[in-house]
Design an enzyme around this catalytic site. Structure first.
Site, PDB file in Angstrom:
ATOM      1  N   THR A  14       0.827  -1.213   0.000  1.00 36.03           N
ATOM      2  CA  THR A  14       0.000   0.000   0.000  1.00 36.03           C
ATOM      3  C   THR A  14       0.861   1.262   0.000  1.00 36.03           C
ATOM      4  O   THR A  14       0.704   2.146  -0.855  1.00 36.03           O
ATOM      5  CB  THR A  14      -0.914  -0.007   1.248  1.00 36.03           C
ATOM      6  OG1 THR A  14      -1.625  -1.239   1.264  1.00 36.03           O
ATOM      7  CG2 THR A  14      -1.879   1.152   1.250  1.00 36.03           C
ATOM      8  N   VAL A  15       1.786   1.353   0.950  1.00 28.74           N
ATOM      9  CA  VAL A  15       2.555   2.592   1.110  1.00 28.74           C
ATOM     10  C   VAL A  15       3.632   2.717   0.027  1.00 28.74           C
ATOM     11  O   VAL A  15       3.800   3.781  -0.578  1.00 28.74           O
ATOM     12  CB  VAL A  15       3.185   2.667   2.527  1.00 28.74           C
ATOM     13  CG1 VAL A  15       3.846   4.021   2.727  1.00 28.74           C
ATOM     14  CG2 VAL A  15       2.130   2.435   3.604  1.00 28.74           C
ATOM     15  N   LYS A 107       6.277   1.773  12.675  1.00 30.31           N
ATOM     16  CA  LYS A 107       6.210   2.156  14.097  1.00 30.31           C
ATOM     17  C   LYS A 107       6.662   1.043  15.019  1.00 30.31           C
ATOM     18  O   LYS A 107       7.288   1.276  16.051  1.00 30.31           O
ATOM     19  CB  LYS A 107       4.801   2.604  14.478  1.00 30.31           C
ATOM     20  CG  LYS A 107       3.707   1.592  14.133  1.00 30.31           C
ATOM     21  CD  LYS A 107       2.725   2.171  13.165  1.00 30.31           C
ATOM     22  CE  LYS A 107       1.925   1.118  12.462  1.00 30.31           C
ATOM     23  NZ  LYS A 107       1.167   1.631  11.352  1.00 30.31           N
ATOM     24  N   GLU A 131       8.080  10.092   9.867  1.00 30.32           N
ATOM     25  CA  GLU A 131       6.800  10.807   9.968  1.00 30.32           C
ATOM     26  C   GLU A 131       5.604   9.890   9.702  1.00 30.32           C
ATOM     27  O   GLU A 131       4.566   9.976  10.352  1.00 30.32           O
ATOM     28  CB  GLU A 131       6.786  11.966   8.966  1.00 30.32           C
ATOM     29  CG  GLU A 131       5.564  12.844   9.038  1.00 30.32           C
ATOM     30  CD  GLU A 131       5.501  13.643  10.327  1.00 30.32           C
ATOM     31  OE1 GLU A 131       4.699  13.256  11.190  1.00 30.32           O
ATOM     32  OE2 GLU A 131       6.243  14.625  10.464  1.00 30.32           O
ATOM     33  N   ILE A 138      -0.768  12.936   8.980  1.00 28.41           N
ATOM     34  CA  ILE A 138      -0.666  14.137   9.836  1.00 28.41           C
ATOM     35  C   ILE A 138       0.807  14.407  10.157  1.00 28.41           C
ATOM     36  O   ILE A 138       1.473  13.525  10.688  1.00 28.41           O
ATOM     37  CB  ILE A 138      -1.437  13.939  11.166  1.00 28.41           C
ATOM     38  CG1 ILE A 138      -2.900  13.596  10.909  1.00 28.41           C
ATOM     39  CG2 ILE A 138      -1.299  15.162  12.046  1.00 28.41           C
ATOM     40  CD1 ILE A 138      -3.703  13.318  12.184  1.00 28.41           C
ATOM     41  N   GLU A 192      -5.214  -5.190  10.813  1.00 24.81           N
ATOM     42  CA  GLU A 192      -3.887  -5.767  10.591  1.00 24.81           C
ATOM     43  C   GLU A 192      -4.032  -7.289  10.543  1.00 24.81           C
ATOM     44  O   GLU A 192      -5.035  -7.843  11.025  1.00 24.81           O
ATOM     45  CB  GLU A 192      -2.970  -5.418  11.783  1.00 24.81           C
ATOM     46  CG  GLU A 192      -2.764  -3.939  11.995  1.00 24.81           C
ATOM     47  CD  GLU A 192      -1.476  -3.425  11.362  1.00 24.81           C
ATOM     48  OE1 GLU A 192      -0.723  -4.227  10.786  1.00 24.81           O
ATOM     49  OE2 GLU A 192      -1.252  -2.210  11.430  1.00 24.81           O
ATOM     50  N   ASP A 203      -0.935  -1.172  18.264  1.00 23.21           N
ATOM     51  CA  ASP A 203      -0.480  -0.319  17.157  1.00 23.21           C
ATOM     52  C   ASP A 203      -0.460   1.151  17.598  1.00 23.21           C
ATOM     53  O   ASP A 203       0.530   1.870  17.379  1.00 23.21           O
ATOM     54  CB  ASP A 203      -1.433  -0.528  15.965  1.00 23.21           C
ATOM     55  CG  ASP A 203      -1.320   0.555  14.925  1.00 23.21           C
ATOM     56  OD1 ASP A 203      -0.434   0.449  14.073  1.00 23.21           O
ATOM     57  OD2 ASP A 203      -2.120   1.513  14.961  1.00 23.21           O
ATOM     58  N   LYS A 207       2.821   4.041  18.399  1.00 23.12           N
ATOM     59  CA  LYS A 207       2.896   5.439  17.945  1.00 23.12           C
ATOM     60  C   LYS A 207       3.100   6.374  19.142  1.00 23.12           C
ATOM     61  O   LYS A 207       3.893   7.311  19.091  1.00 23.12           O
ATOM     62  CB  LYS A 207       1.622   5.813  17.189  1.00 23.12           C
ATOM     63  CG  LYS A 207       1.423   4.959  15.939  1.00 23.12           C
ATOM     64  CD  LYS A 207       0.038   5.131  15.342  1.00 23.12           C
ATOM     65  CE  LYS A 207      -0.208   4.158  14.211  1.00 23.12           C
ATOM     66  NZ  LYS A 207      -1.586   4.110  13.742  1.00 23.12           N
ATOM     67  N   GLY A 304      -3.634   4.680   4.868  1.00 25.96           N
ATOM     68  CA  GLY A 304      -4.017   4.648   3.455  1.00 25.96           C
ATOM     69  C   GLY A 304      -2.856   5.041   2.562  1.00 25.96           C
ATOM     70  O   GLY A 304      -1.889   5.672   3.004  1.00 25.96           O
TER      71      GLY A 304
HETATM   72  N1  LIG Z   1      -1.030   0.876   5.083  1.00 25.16           N
HETATM   73  C1  LIG Z   1      -1.095   1.985   5.813  1.00 25.16           C
HETATM   74  O1  LIG Z   1      -2.072   2.730   5.729  1.00 25.16           O
HETATM   75  C2  LIG Z   1       0.025   2.352   6.746  1.00 25.16           C
HETATM   76  C3  LIG Z   1      -0.073   3.527   7.512  1.00 25.16           C
HETATM   77  C4  LIG Z   1       0.981   3.900   8.333  1.00 25.16           C
HETATM   78  C5  LIG Z   1       2.098   3.102   8.417  1.00 25.16           C
HETATM   79  N2  LIG Z   1       2.161   1.945   7.696  1.00 25.16           N
HETATM   80  C6  LIG Z   1       3.369   1.116   7.820  1.00 25.16           C
HETATM   81  O2  LIG Z   1       3.990   1.055   6.532  1.00 25.16           O
HETATM   82  C7  LIG Z   1       4.642  -0.194   6.392  1.00 25.16           C
HETATM   83  C8  LIG Z   1       4.135  -0.860   5.126  1.00 25.16           C
HETATM   84  O3  LIG Z   1       2.740  -1.039   5.235  1.00 25.16           O
HETATM   85  P1  LIG Z   1       1.848  -1.491   3.983  1.00 25.16           P
HETATM   86  O4  LIG Z   1       0.448  -1.303   4.429  1.00 25.16           O
HETATM   87  O5  LIG Z   1       2.325  -0.838   2.754  1.00 25.16           O
HETATM   88  O6  LIG Z   1       2.170  -3.042   3.954  1.00 25.16           O
HETATM   89  P2  LIG Z   1       1.801  -4.092   2.801  1.00 25.16           P
HETATM   90  O7  LIG Z   1       0.772  -3.543   1.889  1.00 25.16           O
HETATM   91  O8  LIG Z   1       1.578  -5.389   3.474  1.00 25.16           O
HETATM   92  O9  LIG Z   1       3.156  -4.179   1.971  1.00 25.16           O
HETATM   93  C9  LIG Z   1       4.319  -4.751   2.483  1.00 25.16           C
HETATM   94  C10 LIG Z   1       5.339  -4.855   1.351  1.00 25.16           C
HETATM   95  O10 LIG Z   1       6.558  -5.360   1.881  1.00 25.16           O
HETATM   96  C11 LIG Z   1       7.003  -6.411   1.045  1.00 25.16           C
HETATM   97  N3  LIG Z   1       7.754  -7.367   1.852  1.00 25.16           N
HETATM   98  C12 LIG Z   1       7.338  -8.040   2.937  1.00 25.16           C
HETATM   99  N4  LIG Z   1       8.321  -8.825   3.379  1.00 25.16           N
HETATM  100  C13 LIG Z   1       9.360  -8.662   2.532  1.00 25.16           C
HETATM  101  C14 LIG Z   1      10.656  -9.239   2.432  1.00 25.16           C
HETATM  102  N5  LIG Z   1      11.058 -10.139   3.290  1.00 25.16           N
HETATM  103  N6  LIG Z   1      11.449  -8.824   1.433  1.00 25.16           N
HETATM  104  C15 LIG Z   1      11.057  -7.892   0.529  1.00 25.16           C
HETATM  105  N7  LIG Z   1       9.827  -7.324   0.586  1.00 25.16           N
HETATM  106  C16 LIG Z   1       9.003  -7.718   1.560  1.00 25.16           C
HETATM  107  C17 LIG Z   1       5.754  -7.039   0.448  1.00 25.16           C
HETATM  108  O11 LIG Z   1       6.093  -7.715  -0.749  1.00 25.16           O
HETATM  109  P3  LIG Z   1       4.982  -8.430  -1.687  1.00 25.16           P
HETATM  110  O12 LIG Z   1       4.090  -7.307  -2.174  1.00 25.16           O
HETATM  111  O13 LIG Z   1       5.753  -9.024  -2.788  1.00 25.16           O
HETATM  112  O14 LIG Z   1       4.269  -9.394  -0.802  1.00 25.16           O
HETATM  113  C18 LIG Z   1       4.885  -5.796   0.232  1.00 25.16           C
HETATM  114  O15 LIG Z   1       5.205  -5.214  -1.014  1.00 25.16           O
HETATM  115  C19 LIG Z   1       4.387  -0.952   7.693  1.00 25.16           C
HETATM  116  O16 LIG Z   1       5.435  -0.738   8.587  1.00 25.16           O
HETATM  117  C20 LIG Z   1       3.115  -0.310   8.218  1.00 25.16           C
HETATM  118  O17 LIG Z   1       2.976  -0.416   9.621  1.00 25.16           O
HETATM  119  C21 LIG Z   1       1.157   1.556   6.866  1.00 25.16           C
END
Ligand SMILES: NC(=O)c1ccc[n+]([C@@H]2O[C@H](COP(=O)([O-])OP(=O)(O)OC[C@H]3O[C@@H](n4cnc5c(N)ncnc54)[C@H](OP(=O)(O)O)[C@@H]3O)[C@@H](O)[C@H]2O)c1
Length: 428
Positions: A14-15, A107, A131, A138, A192, A203, A207, A304
């Site tokens: 997502t991010v 986090k 951030e 925010i 999650e 979570d 933060k 998001g």
């Molecule tokens: N989503 C949000 O709204 C949000 C908000 C604030 C903070 N965050 C933080 O941002 C971070 C990412 O969140 P996300 O929601 O984007 O997660 P996500 O959608 O689950 O994406 C995780 C990504 O990491 C990759 N990945 C996982 N293990 C890996 C490994 N061993 N080697 C290489 N790549 C690997 C996955 O690869 P594949 O795609 O190939 O499986 C995927 O592309 C987290 O720390 C989360 O807490 C997220």
């Protein structure tokens, strides 16, 4: 032309995809604002064949994020995989050891290993910016470290888990119980992989640990946070709190008191007409109190693709401009050990009890509270069809320790059915 800032992005979920989109869409804007091109040179994720809806063909692909972190053509390592250990920690350490700055949204990693990583960053002459790890879009970390740098921060407070706020506000507006809304969130993909991280308050507590460290100059102390989730909140609590002019929120509060650093993440009652009380749905809100500024309220999307990528890019732009603020806003070696407060500051509490329909039951409750030193401000008894009657009590200010003595006494009597619910009423 000034040298480009070259990003290596590990994690294309997502991010990560959101960040790629901004770098592609706003190449000119980013260059105009930072004075240099901002480019992606290499990316990493688990599955190289997944269609992610963005063109990745211009970037080198690394299967191993640690190799990505060490590449010579990467200046800033952007960690967007998640997880407090494993590849996230290993690759951040590898990036720092290779002399790269790090931007992360993780986090959990920083709440648990933040001090160690901040020290490693400093030893390498680099910084970790995060951030996006707190309250999504925010800019709360920038507010604390930069805009409010001239203040002594007296309190940090906020709603920092959108899923919990979504559940609590839909309980109110849709008359749905906790379990139905939990299921709805699961269907919508709002939870999650381990839902206890959301509804159990973990979570949001990650933060709070980060904000608390920046605000009070202490080492991040996740284990020092009193954490309670929203699982026990019933529709009755929502209604009864509303009747008395309150809303229930999963509220994080960190404040330095004479008894030590108080950090808690728990469901609390806040006045319905306060900004926190009016916060609806998945939105986040952080309230910062400083001695000079008095109070500021920040509100916005806490998660998001767009909002979180926006926060990541804010950090990237700082690095492109040459702004290197230490990880927790001051040198890591100067962060003090956080001394957790033995007991929290006194507050009024909301109590919900299932009172047995027996003569003298209410008098017994009043005397147990009185004997423990808890005095009653308001009390309401609701109509009932069964052998127990819901009774709602608002206490005068008391400490949680005193209240716990009273609750123990109530559990030992034969006039209370079920577990009493006790929620703090927060002054906001
Ligand atoms: N989503 C949000 O709204 C949000 C908000 C604030 C903070 N965050 C933080 O941002 C971070 C990412 O969140 P996300 O929601 O984007 O997660 P996500 O959608 O689950 O994406 C995780 C990504 O990491 C990759 N990945 C996982 N293990 C890996 C490994 N061993 N080697 C290489 N790549 C690997 C996955 O690869 P594949 O795609 O190939 O499986 C995927 O592309 C987290 O720390 C989360 O807490 C997220």
């Amino acid at each position: 032309m000034t040298q480009a800032l070259r990003l290596g992005i590990a994690g294309l979920g997502t991010v990560g995809v959101g960040v790629v989109k901004i770098v592609r869409r706003h190449a000119d804007l980013l260059q105009a604002r930072t004075g240099r091109p901002v480019q992606i040179t290499a990316v990493s994720a688990r599955d190289a064949n997944k269609d992610r809806g963005v063109n990745l063909s211009d970037y080198a692909w690394e299967t191993d994020p640690v190799s990505l972190a060490k590449r010579d053509d990467v200046d800033v390592f952007v960690e967007l995989m998640g997880g407090e250990n494993g590849p996230a920690k290993a690759s951040v350490e590898a990036a720092l050891a290779s002399g790269k700055d790090v931007v992360t949204a993780n986090k959990a990693l920083l709440a648990i290993h933040g001090q160690e990583l901040a020290e490693k960053a400093e030893a390498a002459g680099r910084v970790i910016r995060f951030e996006a790890a707190v309250a999504g879009g925010i800019p709360v970390i920038k507010s604390l470290t930069e805009g409010l740098a001239g203040n002594e921060i007296t309190r940090v407070m906020g709603v920092m888990n959108g899923t919990c706020n979504y559940i609590l506000t839909r309980m109110q507006s849709q008359e749905l119980g906790y379990n139905a809304l939990f299921e709805e969130c699961a269907q919508l993909g709002y939870l999650e992989a381990d839902p206890n991280l959301d509804v159990g308050g973990i979570d949001a507590a990650h933060k709070l640990a980060l904000l608390s460290s920046i605000a009070f100059g202490t080492k991040p102390n996740f284990n020092g946070i009193e954490i309670e989730g929203i699982q026990q909140i019933s529709l009755d609590d929502i209604h009864q709190a509303h009747d008395m002019g309150y809303r229930i929120k999963l509220l994080g509060v960190a404040q330095r008191t004479a008894r030590g650093l108080e950090q808690r993440m728990q469901p609390c009652l806040v006045p319905s007409d306060s900004p926190l009380g009016q916060l609806e749905g998945g939105t986040n809100m952080v309230v910062l109190d400083g001695d000079a500024v008095e109070q500021i309220v920040l509100r916005g999307p806490g998660a998001g693709e767009g909002p979180t990528a926006s926060a990541v890019m804010g950090d990237v732009c700082d690095l492109a401009r040459g702004l290197h603020i230490p990880t927790f806003g001051r040198p890591a070696a100067s962060l003090e050990e956080a001394k957790p407060a033995v007991t929290g500051l006194p507050a009024p509490y909301y109590l919900r009890l299932g009172l047995q329909d027996k003569p003298g039951a209410l008098a017994k409750v009043a005397s147990i509270l009185g004997d423990a030193g808890v005095s009653i401000d308001r009390m309401r008894q609701y109509g009932h069809a069964e052998s127990t009657a819901p009774v709602l009590i608002v206490t005068h200010k008391t400490t949680r320790a005193t209240l716990d003595v009273a609750l123990e006494g109530l559990r030992d009597t034969d006039v209370i059915a079920g577990e009493p619910v006790a929620l703090r009423i927060e002054e906001v």
